[in-house]
Design a protein around this motif. Structure first.
Motif, PDB file in Angstrom:
ATOM      1  N   GLY A   1       0.817  -1.207   0.000  1.00 37.28           N
ATOM      2  CA  GLY A   1       0.000   0.000   0.000  1.00 37.28           C
ATOM      3  C   GLY A   1       0.849   1.254   0.000  1.00 37.28           C
ATOM      4  N   PHE A   2       0.647   2.112   0.990  1.00 35.79           N
ATOM      5  CA  PHE A   2       1.413   3.358   1.093  1.00 35.79           C
ATOM      6  C   PHE A   2       2.811   3.021   1.617  1.00 35.79           C
ATOM      7  CE2 PHE A   2      -3.002   4.651   1.141  1.00 35.79           C
ATOM      8  CZ  PHE A   2      -3.000   5.714   0.258  1.00 35.79           C
ATOM      9  N   VAL A   3       3.747   2.930   0.699  1.00 32.68           N
ATOM     10  CA  VAL A   3       5.041   2.314   0.990  1.00 32.68           C
ATOM     11  C   VAL A   3       5.892   3.119   1.965  1.00 32.68           C
ATOM     12  CG1 VAL A   3       5.121   1.060  -1.182  1.00 32.68           C
ATOM     13  CG2 VAL A   3       6.012   3.393  -1.090  1.00 32.68           C
ATOM     14  N   ASN A   4       5.652   4.410   2.079  1.00 31.89           N
ATOM     15  CA  ASN A   4       6.490   5.252   2.944  1.00 31.89           C
ATOM     16  C   ASN A   4       5.818   5.611   4.265  1.00 31.89           C
ATOM     17  OD1 ASN A   4       8.679   5.490   1.055  1.00 31.89           O
ATOM     18  ND2 ASN A   4       7.421   6.929  -0.120  1.00 31.89           N
ATOM     19  N   TRP A   5       4.682   4.992   4.553  1.00 29.53           N
ATOM     20  CA  TRP A   5       3.938   5.409   5.735  1.00 29.53           C
ATOM     21  C   TRP A   5       4.751   5.278   7.026  1.00 29.53           C
ATOM     22  CZ3 TRP A   5       0.504   8.349   7.692  1.00 29.53           C
ATOM     23  CH2 TRP A   5       0.073   8.137   9.005  1.00 29.53           C
ATOM     24  N   ALA A   6       5.595   4.277   7.135  1.00 28.18           N
ATOM     25  CA  ALA A   6       6.311   4.021   8.389  1.00 28.18           C
ATOM     26  C   ALA A   6       7.134   5.219   8.852  1.00 28.18           C
ATOM     27  CB  ALA A   6       7.216   2.798   8.235  1.00 28.18           C
ATOM     28  N   GLN A   7       7.619   6.025   7.904  1.00 22.68           N
ATOM     29  CA  GLN A   7       8.456   7.170   8.280  1.00 22.68           C
ATOM     30  C   GLN A   7       7.666   8.469   8.424  1.00 22.68           C
ATOM     31  OE1 GLN A   7      10.745   8.979   4.872  1.00 22.68           O
ATOM     32  NE2 GLN A   7      10.312   6.990   3.925  1.00 22.68           N
ATOM     33  N   ILE A   8       6.405   8.473   8.010  1.00 26.65           N
ATOM     34  CA  ILE A   8       5.634   9.717   7.999  1.00 26.65           C
ATOM     35  C   ILE A   8       5.331  10.249   9.403  1.00 26.65           C
ATOM     36  CG2 ILE A   8       3.486  10.812   7.259  1.00 26.65           C
ATOM     37  CD1 ILE A   8       5.517  10.191   5.012  1.00 26.65           C
ATOM     38  N   PRO A   9       4.855   9.428  10.352  1.00 26.37           N
ATOM     39  CA  PRO A   9       4.540   9.985  11.671  1.00 26.37           C
ATOM     40  C   PRO A   9       5.729  10.668  12.348  1.00 26.37           C
ATOM     41  CG  PRO A   9       3.521   7.837  11.420  1.00 26.37           C
ATOM     42  CD  PRO A   9       4.432   8.011  10.250  1.00 26.37           C
TER      43      PRO A   9
ATOM     44  N   ARG B   1       4.891   1.521  15.313  1.00 26.39           N
ATOM     45  CA  ARG B   1       5.158   1.507  16.750  1.00 26.39           C
ATOM     46  C   ARG B   1       5.265   2.936  17.265  1.00 26.39           C
ATOM     47  NH1 ARG B   1       5.918  -2.955  19.395  1.00 26.39           N
ATOM     48  NH2 ARG B   1       6.248  -4.908  18.275  1.00 26.39           N
ATOM     49  N   ILE B   2       4.734   3.141  18.446  1.00 29.44           N
ATOM     50  CA  ILE B   2       4.743   4.476  19.040  1.00 29.44           C
ATOM     51  C   ILE B   2       5.878   4.548  20.058  1.00 29.44           C
ATOM     52  CG2 ILE B   2       3.427   6.204  20.293  1.00 29.44           C
ATOM     53  CD1 ILE B   2       0.895   4.780  19.387  1.00 29.44           C
ATOM     54  N   PRO B   3       6.917   5.307  19.779  1.00 31.15           N
ATOM     55  CA  PRO B   3       8.010   5.408  20.752  1.00 31.15           C
ATOM     56  C   PRO B   3       7.579   6.187  21.984  1.00 31.15           C
ATOM     57  CG  PRO B   3       8.369   6.903  18.915  1.00 31.15           C
ATOM     58  CD  PRO B   3       7.168   6.088  18.559  1.00 31.15           C
ATOM     59  N   ALA B   4       8.219   5.915  23.090  1.00 30.38           N
ATOM     60  CA  ALA B   4       7.919   6.641  24.320  1.00 30.38           C
ATOM     61  C   ALA B   4       8.215   8.119  24.128  1.00 30.38           C
ATOM     62  CB  ALA B   4       8.751   6.088  25.473  1.00 30.38           C
ATOM     63  N   GLY B   5       7.323   8.959  24.639  1.00 28.68           N
ATOM     64  CA  GLY B   5       7.542  10.397  24.572  1.00 28.68           C
ATOM     65  C   GLY B   5       6.752  11.110  23.501  1.00 28.68           C
ATOM     66  N   VAL B   6       6.014  10.372  22.668  1.00 22.85           N
ATOM     67  CA  VAL B   6       5.206  11.030  21.640  1.00 22.85           C
ATOM     68  C   VAL B   6       4.086  11.818  22.316  1.00 22.85           C
ATOM     69  CG1 VAL B   6       3.617  10.678  19.716  1.00 22.85           C
ATOM     70  CG2 VAL B   6       5.701   9.320  19.864  1.00 22.85           C
ATOM     71  N   PRO B   7       3.962  13.109  22.042  1.00 25.43           N
ATOM     72  CA  PRO B   7       2.880  13.894  22.661  1.00 25.43           C
ATOM     73  C   PRO B   7       1.510  13.371  22.252  1.00 25.43           C
ATOM     74  CG  PRO B   7       4.564  15.335  21.720  1.00 25.43           C
ATOM     75  CD  PRO B   7       4.864  13.949  21.238  1.00 25.43           C
TER      76      PRO B   7
ATOM     77  N   PHE C   1      -0.019   9.484  15.014  1.00 21.43           N
ATOM     78  CA  PHE C   1       0.470   8.200  15.509  1.00 21.43           C
ATOM     79  C   PHE C   1      -0.680   7.279  15.938  1.00 21.43           C
ATOM     80  CE2 PHE C   1       4.782   9.963  15.929  1.00 21.43           C
ATOM     81  CZ  PHE C   1       5.544   8.846  15.624  1.00 21.43           C
ATOM     82  N   TRP C   2      -1.881   7.824  16.065  1.00 20.19           N
ATOM     83  CA  TRP C   2      -3.000   7.043  16.597  1.00 20.19           C
ATOM     84  C   TRP C   2      -4.185   7.024  15.630  1.00 20.19           C
ATOM     85  CZ3 TRP C   2      -0.077  10.091  19.993  1.00 20.19           C
ATOM     86  CH2 TRP C   2       0.548   9.396  21.031  1.00 20.19           C
ATOM     87  N   LEU C   3      -3.956   6.703  14.401  1.00 23.90           N
ATOM     88  CA  LEU C   3      -5.029   6.771  13.420  1.00 23.90           C
ATOM     89  C   LEU C   3      -5.934   5.547  13.479  1.00 23.90           C
ATOM     90  CD1 LEU C   3      -3.220   8.271  10.302  1.00 23.90           C
ATOM     91  CD2 LEU C   3      -4.601   9.426  12.012  1.00 23.90           C
ATOM     92  N   SER C   4      -7.226   5.787  13.664  1.00 25.70           N
ATOM     93  CA  SER C   4      -8.277   4.768  13.547  1.00 25.70           C
ATOM     94  C   SER C   4      -8.065   3.541  14.420  1.00 25.70           C
ATOM     95  CB  SER C   4      -8.407   4.323  12.080  1.00 25.70           C
ATOM     96  OG  SER C   4      -8.781   5.415  11.271  1.00 25.70           O
TER      97      SER C   4
ATOM     98  N   THR D   1      -0.118  -0.116  16.496  1.00 25.08           N
ATOM     99  CA  THR D   1       0.412  -0.993  17.529  1.00 25.08           C
ATOM    100  C   THR D   1       1.280  -0.183  18.466  1.00 25.08           C
ATOM    101  OG1 THR D   1       0.447  -2.841  15.996  1.00 25.08           O
ATOM    102  CG2 THR D   1       1.778  -3.056  17.986  1.00 25.08           C
ATOM    103  N   SER D   2       0.902  -0.114  19.728  1.00 28.56           N
ATOM    104  CA  SER D   2       1.624   0.719  20.688  1.00 28.56           C
ATOM    105  C   SER D   2       2.538  -0.120  21.557  1.00 28.56           C
ATOM    106  CB  SER D   2       0.636   1.477  21.580  1.00 28.56           C
ATOM    107  OG  SER D   2       1.323   2.191  22.577  1.00 28.56           O
ATOM    108  N   THR D   3       3.694   0.450  21.909  1.00 26.17           N
ATOM    109  CA  THR D   3       4.624  -0.211  22.826  1.00 26.17           C
ATOM    110  C   THR D   3       4.393   0.240  24.255  1.00 26.17           C
ATOM    111  OG1 THR D   3       6.264   1.534  22.462  1.00 26.17           O
ATOM    112  CG2 THR D   3       6.396  -0.415  21.051  1.00 26.17           C
TER     113      THR D   3
END
Length: 281
Positions: free
Chosen positions: A197-205, A257-263, A269-272, A276-278
């Motif tokens: 699908g959207f091949v670059n999504w992992a780096q967008i957030p 994955r949501i790294p610690a410290g994300v506001p 980072f939390w779409l729909s 997957t959160s750590t």
């Protein structure tokens, strides 16, 4: 000797402590310096609190500089750790003491951010400057996460060095910043219907969060000076956010994955609920 073990030992009688200090301070300074050169950082720090003479000897620049260089000098980033001693008035002991209380990766990211700024100032190539800014935003993302977890870091000298580097980018390369936002938007929309699908999504957030951290830094440091750029940024960031929400509607899998410290305000980072959160509950 481990520091925890040292701290857990019973305290000696004052007379015995005084006797041992007297034995040390009776030695010539040259011998004391040689002894200090063979100590580990923790032992050297404990020696500093024993006596005024030992405090001065154990705080000399050539004793603490190797510890700082070994811990924070980055071989892959020329110029790292060049400016940091200056913000501590070339007091390497103060630098070591302050940084040891910070999250381990924060000083490295601050030094990298400043080293990338120095490299950008030394080149005339727009392509290289754009690449250096992209690397700077990666460092800023990590810095932003650390500061969001511990707001007291904003008062540190290292964070002030970080702000100085960001202000330099805002003043000298506004077009590079705008280009970064637009490149993020373009990368977001790359779609491969045969694979993921959207091949670059992992780096967008993380890129979007770095932009948010940059905007916050610009607003906290003389916002009137950057008013024009902030207005342009707001428009392009608005387009990027629209694209992100459009991708959310079209994609079945936006898991990152949501790294610690994300506001919490960084909603991308939390779409729909498909993220997957750590984080622990």
């Amino acid at each position: 000797m481990a520091e925890s073990a040292f701290l857990s030992q019973p305290k000696e009688a004052p007379s015995l402590q005084c006797e041992r200090r007297c034995l040390l301070t009776s030695l010539p300074n040259e011998i004391l310096r040689e002894i200090c050169r063979h100590l580990k950082a923790g032992d050297l720090a404990r020696l500093c609190v024993q006596d005024t003479q030992l405090y001065e000897l154990a705080g000399e620049r050539d004793l603490w500089q190797p510890f700082c260089v070994a811990k924070w000098q980055q071989c892959d980033t020329p110029g790292s750790l060049l400016m940091s001693p200056a913000i501590y008035n070339d007091n390497w002991r103060a630098l070591y003491s302050a940084r040891m209380s910070m999250p381990p990766g924060l000083p490295i990211c601050v030094d990298k951010l400043h080293a990338l700024q120095l490299s950008a100032a030394a080149t005339q190539s727009g392509t290289i400057v754009q690449r250096l800014f992209t690397e700077s935003m990666q460092a800023l993302f990590s810095i932003g996460l650390a500061v969001n977890q511990d707001k007291t870091l904003k008062a540190s000298r290292d964070y002030k060095l970080c702000l100085a580097s960001l202000i330099w980018w805002l003043r000298t390369h506004p077009e590079v910043i705008i280009a970064y936002v637009r490149q993020t938007n373009a990368a977001l929309q790359e779609y491969d219907m045969w694979s993921s699908g959207f091949v670059n999504w992992a780096q967008i957030p993380s890129r979007r969060s770095a932009i948010a951290f940059l905007q916050a830094a610009a607003c906290s440091a003389q916002p009137w000076e950057h008013a024009s750029l902030l207005q342009r940024l707001e428009i392009d960031v608005g387009h990027l956010d629209y694209s992100i929400r459009s991708v959310e509607e079209e994609s079945e899998n936006l898991g990152v994955r949501i790294p610690a410290g994300v506001p919490a305000a960084h909603w991308w980072f939390w779409l729909s609920g498909r993220v997957t959160s750590t984080r622990s509950c």
